[in-house]
Write an enzyme that holds these catalytic residues in place. Structure first.
Site, PDB file in Angstrom:
ATOM      1  N   TYR A   1       0.830  -1.217   0.000  1.00 33.80           N
ATOM      2  CA  TYR A   1       0.000   0.000   0.000  1.00 33.80           C
ATOM      3  C   TYR A   1       0.866   1.270   0.000  1.00 33.80           C
ATOM      4  CZ  TYR A   1      -3.383   3.384   1.956  1.00 33.80           C
ATOM      5  OH  TYR A   1      -4.174   4.487   2.195  1.00 33.80           O
TER       6      TYR A   1
ATOM      7  N   LEU B   1       5.094 -10.521  -2.403  1.00 32.53           N
ATOM      8  CA  LEU B   1       3.674 -10.552  -2.785  1.00 32.53           C
ATOM      9  C   LEU B   1       2.822 -11.321  -1.775  1.00 32.53           C
ATOM     10  CD1 LEU B   1       3.971 -11.044  -6.682  1.00 32.53           C
ATOM     11  CD2 LEU B   1       3.761  -8.916  -5.403  1.00 32.53           C
ATOM     12  N   SER B   2       3.301 -11.411  -0.521  1.00 32.86           N
ATOM     13  CA  SER B   2       2.520 -12.136   0.488  1.00 32.86           C
ATOM     14  C   SER B   2       1.278 -11.340   0.892  1.00 32.86           C
ATOM     15  CB  SER B   2       3.367 -12.442   1.721  1.00 32.86           C
ATOM     16  OG  SER B   2       3.858 -11.248   2.284  1.00 32.86           O
ATOM     17  N   ASN B   3       1.325 -10.007   0.708  1.00 38.59           N
ATOM     18  CA  ASN B   3       0.156  -9.202   1.050  1.00 38.59           C
ATOM     19  C   ASN B   3      -0.076  -8.149  -0.044  1.00 38.59           C
ATOM     20  OD1 ASN B   3      -2.023  -8.386   2.626  1.00 38.59           O
ATOM     21  ND2 ASN B   3      -0.793  -6.916   3.779  1.00 38.59           N
TER      22      ASN B   3
ATOM     23  N   SER C   1       6.282   3.787  13.078  1.00 40.72           N
ATOM     24  CA  SER C   1       4.858   4.012  13.324  1.00 40.72           C
ATOM     25  C   SER C   1       4.645   4.800  14.609  1.00 40.72           C
ATOM     26  CB  SER C   1       4.172   2.647  13.448  1.00 40.72           C
ATOM     27  OG  SER C   1       2.893   2.778  13.988  1.00 40.72           O
TER      28      SER C   1
ATOM     29  N   TYR D   1       3.839  -6.631  16.803  1.00 38.82           N
ATOM     30  CA  TYR D   1       4.054  -5.757  15.639  1.00 38.82           C
ATOM     31  C   TYR D   1       4.703  -4.441  16.085  1.00 38.82           C
ATOM     32  CZ  TYR D   1       2.757  -1.850  12.651  1.00 38.82           C
ATOM     33  OH  TYR D   1       2.785  -0.682  11.931  1.00 38.82           O
TER      34      TYR D   1
ATOM     35  N   LYS E   1       8.722  -2.562  15.509  1.00 38.32           N
ATOM     36  CA  LYS E   1       9.038  -1.185  15.092  1.00 38.32           C
ATOM     37  C   LYS E   1       9.999  -0.541  16.094  1.00 38.32           C
ATOM     38  CE  LYS E   1       6.532  -1.155  11.392  1.00 38.32           C
ATOM     39  NZ  LYS E   1       7.220  -1.305  10.109  1.00 38.32           N
TER      40      LYS E   1
ATOM     41  N   PHE F   1       1.555   8.210  11.025  1.00 43.75           N
ATOM     42  CA  PHE F   1       0.302   8.183  11.774  1.00 43.75           C
ATOM     43  C   PHE F   1      -0.668   7.289  10.976  1.00 43.75           C
ATOM     44  CE2 PHE F   1       1.027  10.484  15.669  1.00 43.75           C
ATOM     45  CZ  PHE F   1       2.385  10.720  15.483  1.00 43.75           C
TER      46      PHE F   1
ATOM     47  N   LEU G   1      -9.826   0.995   9.625  1.00 41.26           N
ATOM     48  CA  LEU G   1     -11.124   1.671   9.543  1.00 41.26           C
ATOM     49  C   LEU G   1     -11.579   1.993   8.107  1.00 41.26           C
ATOM     50  CD1 LEU G   1     -13.472   3.088  10.989  1.00 41.26           C
ATOM     51  CD2 LEU G   1     -12.029   5.145  11.122  1.00 41.26           C
TER      52      LEU G   1
ATOM     53  N   ARG H   1     -12.147  -1.880  21.217  1.00 39.77           N
ATOM     54  CA  ARG H   1     -11.242  -2.910  20.696  1.00 39.77           C
ATOM     55  C   ARG H   1     -10.015  -2.973  21.599  1.00 39.77           C
ATOM     56  NH1 ARG H   1      -8.847  -2.294  14.627  1.00 39.77           N
ATOM     57  NH2 ARG H   1      -7.803  -0.519  15.569  1.00 39.77           N
TER      58      ARG H   1
ATOM     59  N   ASP I   1      -6.559  -0.642  21.613  1.00 40.92           N
ATOM     60  CA  ASP I   1      -6.693   0.680  20.993  1.00 40.92           C
ATOM     61  C   ASP I   1      -6.264   1.772  21.965  1.00 40.92           C
ATOM     62  OD1 ASP I   1      -7.502   0.599  18.367  1.00 40.92           O
ATOM     63  OD2 ASP I   1      -9.645   0.496  18.829  1.00 40.92           O
TER      64      ASP I   1
HETATM   65  C1  UD1 Z   1      -3.328   0.444  13.924  1.00 42.18           C
HETATM   66  C2  UD1 Z   1      -2.116   0.304  14.792  1.00 42.18           C
HETATM   67  C3  UD1 Z   1      -0.936   0.951  14.151  1.00 42.18           C
HETATM   68  C4  UD1 Z   1      -0.728   0.408  12.772  1.00 42.18           C
HETATM   69  C5  UD1 Z   1      -1.990   0.626  11.960  1.00 42.18           C
HETATM   70  C6  UD1 Z   1      -1.849   0.034  10.559  1.00 42.18           C
HETATM   71  C7  UD1 Z   1      -2.934   0.237  17.116  1.00 42.18           C
HETATM   72  C8  UD1 Z   1      -2.986   0.936  18.405  1.00 42.18           C
HETATM   73  N1  UD1 Z   1      -2.339   0.883  16.102  1.00 42.18           N
HETATM   74  O1  UD1 Z   1      -3.707   1.800  13.931  1.00 42.18           O
HETATM   75  O2  UD1 Z   1       0.201   0.705  14.922  1.00 42.18           O
HETATM   76  O3  UD1 Z   1       0.359   1.049  12.176  1.00 42.18           O
HETATM   77  O4  UD1 Z   1      -3.089   0.004  12.611  1.00 42.18           O
HETATM   78  O5  UD1 Z   1      -2.139  -1.317  10.533  1.00 42.18           O
HETATM   79  O6  UD1 Z   1      -3.433  -0.830  16.974  1.00 42.18           O
HETATM   80  N2  UD1 Z   1     -12.082   1.306  14.075  1.00 42.18           N
HETATM   81  C9  UD1 Z   1     -13.418   1.038  14.200  1.00 42.18           C
HETATM   82  N3  UD1 Z   1     -13.960   0.014  13.468  1.00 42.18           N
HETATM   83  C10 UD1 Z   1     -13.220  -0.758  12.619  1.00 42.18           C
HETATM   84  C11 UD1 Z   1     -11.834  -0.467  12.488  1.00 42.18           C
HETATM   85  C12 UD1 Z   1     -11.303   0.561  13.240  1.00 42.18           C
HETATM   86  O7  UD1 Z   1     -14.130   1.697  14.961  1.00 42.18           O
HETATM   87  O8  UD1 Z   1     -13.764  -1.687  11.992  1.00 42.18           O
HETATM   88  C13 UD1 Z   1     -11.498   2.426  14.843  1.00 42.18           C
HETATM   89  C14 UD1 Z   1     -10.408   1.997  15.786  1.00 42.18           C
HETATM   90  O9  UD1 Z   1     -10.918   1.672  17.034  1.00 42.18           O
HETATM   91  C15 UD1 Z   1      -9.539   3.247  15.814  1.00 42.18           C
HETATM   92  C16 UD1 Z   1      -9.727   3.874  14.439  1.00 42.18           C
HETATM   93  O10 UD1 Z   1     -10.901   3.289  13.908  1.00 42.18           O
HETATM   94  O11 UD1 Z   1     -10.048   4.146  16.759  1.00 42.18           O
HETATM   95  C17 UD1 Z   1      -8.557   3.591  13.510  1.00 42.18           C
HETATM   96  O12 UD1 Z   1      -8.315   2.192  13.507  1.00 42.18           O
HETATM   97  P1  UD1 Z   1      -7.301   1.501  12.484  1.00 42.18           P
HETATM   98  O13 UD1 Z   1      -7.581   1.971  11.101  1.00 42.18           O
HETATM   99  O14 UD1 Z   1      -7.337   0.044  12.757  1.00 42.18           O
HETATM  100  O15 UD1 Z   1      -5.881   2.121  12.883  1.00 42.18           O
HETATM  101  P2  UD1 Z   1      -5.170   2.206  14.320  1.00 42.18           P
HETATM  102  O16 UD1 Z   1      -5.745   1.242  15.265  1.00 42.18           O
HETATM  103  O17 UD1 Z   1      -5.133   3.626  14.714  1.00 42.18           O
END
Ligand code: UD1
Length: 340
Positions: free
Chosen positions: A10, A32-34, A123, A148, A152, A177, A199, A294, A297
């Site tokens: 990505y 190419l594993s991901n 990260s 993970y 880092k 970030f 997310l 989660r 988090d």
């Molecule tokens: C996570 C990792 C980070 C990593 C990044 C990329 C942690 C604390 N951090 O970031 O180190 O570099 O992933 O893989 O785990 N959320 C929802 N619903 C969902 C998915 C996410 O509500 O289905 C919320 C999460 O609770 C969070 C926000 O969305 O508050 C962002 O989540 P996400 O995209 O997974 O990233 P991080 O958790 O911030």
């Protein structure tokens, strides 16, 4: 020639595009594993130039050594790594084995061939839940919450130690970030295999009908609307930070031979604000439910980007709307491809 490990992934693929567009010759190593081999063709469609590509896993020492013997590499940008938090908790050995061995093999080969420039994909996870926000590069590094995150942190330490021992070896660690969005061409973007853990791909897959509904993990945090705050950054802005970091390394601009920069926008955004921004650009209502928190988090984290802005001379340019629009266009383009 610049070696981009994980260049079919990505962030890697977007960085290869920016590098080529700035005139750099690139060779990608990716197992190419991901990711998918057609990413290489799509990079070519954007830039008009096919990057060189070798498909192997860098945890293989003999294969890595042979690769370095066969290529003249000026600098390495190292993305290749396993990256899922939850998976790393379930399979710590696989994460430590892959992420450490690949990095050590590359560093060993670089030392052997006198290659002195290295950019590392770090990260904001290293800050954990910071007490003072926004976080600066001086904010304390907290004990990692997962294997993970630990990879880092430890790799940052390994790089610092190598730089202490060798004043000519130069490293920039970029602490990302939350990268989201996709290239404007909609030819490259995030390609999660299986159910997305992050997310934004979960949101776009829900809107297109692959998932039923988004689960918002917790609305009882101490934030504006109760959902977690993150510093979301457009992946193209993040890719450009790598080009600036590489220029700094190659043109003797380093203040110190080991440097770390926060790469974010400096703006916190909640999960619900992301949902609403998506609804605005897509003109769709997103089905979501609030569920429990989660595990692992952090409540809130965003960057102080002063150092990157002033010392590195880089600043994020794209806003949240552009991030969400490009993510949505990418999902729509993927659907078209599947339907073809
Ligand atoms: C996570 C990792 C980070 C990593 C990044 C990329 C942690 C604390 N951090 O970031 O180190 O570099 O992933 O893989 O785990 N959320 C929802 N619903 C969902 C998915 C996410 O509500 O289905 C919320 C999460 O609770 C969070 C926000 O969305 O508050 C962002 O989540 P996400 O995209 O997974 O990233 P991080 O958790 O911030």
């Amino acid at each position: 020639m610049i070696l981009v490990t994980g260049g079919a992934g990505y962030i890697g693929s977007h960085t290869v595009v920016e590098l080529q567009q700035q005139g750099y010759e690139v060779v990608i190593v990716d197992d190419l594993s991901n990711s998918h081999s057609n990413v290489i063709d799509n990079i070519e469609k954007i830039t008009g130039k096919k990057p060189k590509f070798a498909c192997f896993n860098l945890a293989d020492n003999a294969r890595t050594a042979a690769f370095f013997a066969e290529h003249t590499i000026e600098a390495v940008i190292h993305f290749a790594a396993h990256k899922y938090v939850g998976e790393s908790v379930r399979e710590p050995l696989r994460y430590y084995y892959n992420n450490f061995l690949s990095t050590l093999n590359i560093l060993q080969a670089m030392q052997k061939h006198g290659i002195l420039h290295f950019v590392f994909s770090s990260s904001c996870t290293v800050y954990g839940q910071a007490e003072v926000l926004p976080v600066t590069e001086q904010s304390p590094v907290k004990p990692a919450e997962c294997p993970y995150g630990n990879t880092k942190q430890v790799i940052e330490e390994i790089l610092r130690d190598i730089c202490l021992a060798d004043a000519y070896f130069q490293v920039i660690s970029l602490r990302y970030f939350n990268p989201i969005g996709a290239h404007d061409s909609a030819l490259i973007g995030e390609l999660p295999l299986g159910v997305p853990q992050n997310l934004v791909p979960y949101i776009t897959q829900t809107a297109i009908g692959i998932r039923d509904s988004l689960q918002v993990f917790g609305d009882d945090y101490n934030t504006n609307d109760g959902t977690c705050l993150r510093d979301y950054i457009h992946v193209v802005d993040l890719a450009k930070a790598h080009v600036v970091a590489l220029d700094r390394l190659l043109h003797g601009k380093m203040g110190n031979n080991y440097e770390t920069f926060n790469i974010g926008t400096g703006t916190p955004t909640s999960v619900l604000e992301i949902v609403h921004a998506f609804e605005k650009v897509s003109n769709k209502q997103l089905p979501y439910t609030i569920v429990g928190r989660r595990q692992g988090d952090v409540e809130k984290v965003w960057a102080d980007t002063t150092l990157a802005n002033t010392v590195l001379g880089w600043k994020a340019e794209k806003n949240l709307e552009e991030m969400m629009r490009s993510a949505w266009n990418w999902e729509l383009a993927l659907k078209e491809k599947i339907n073809l």
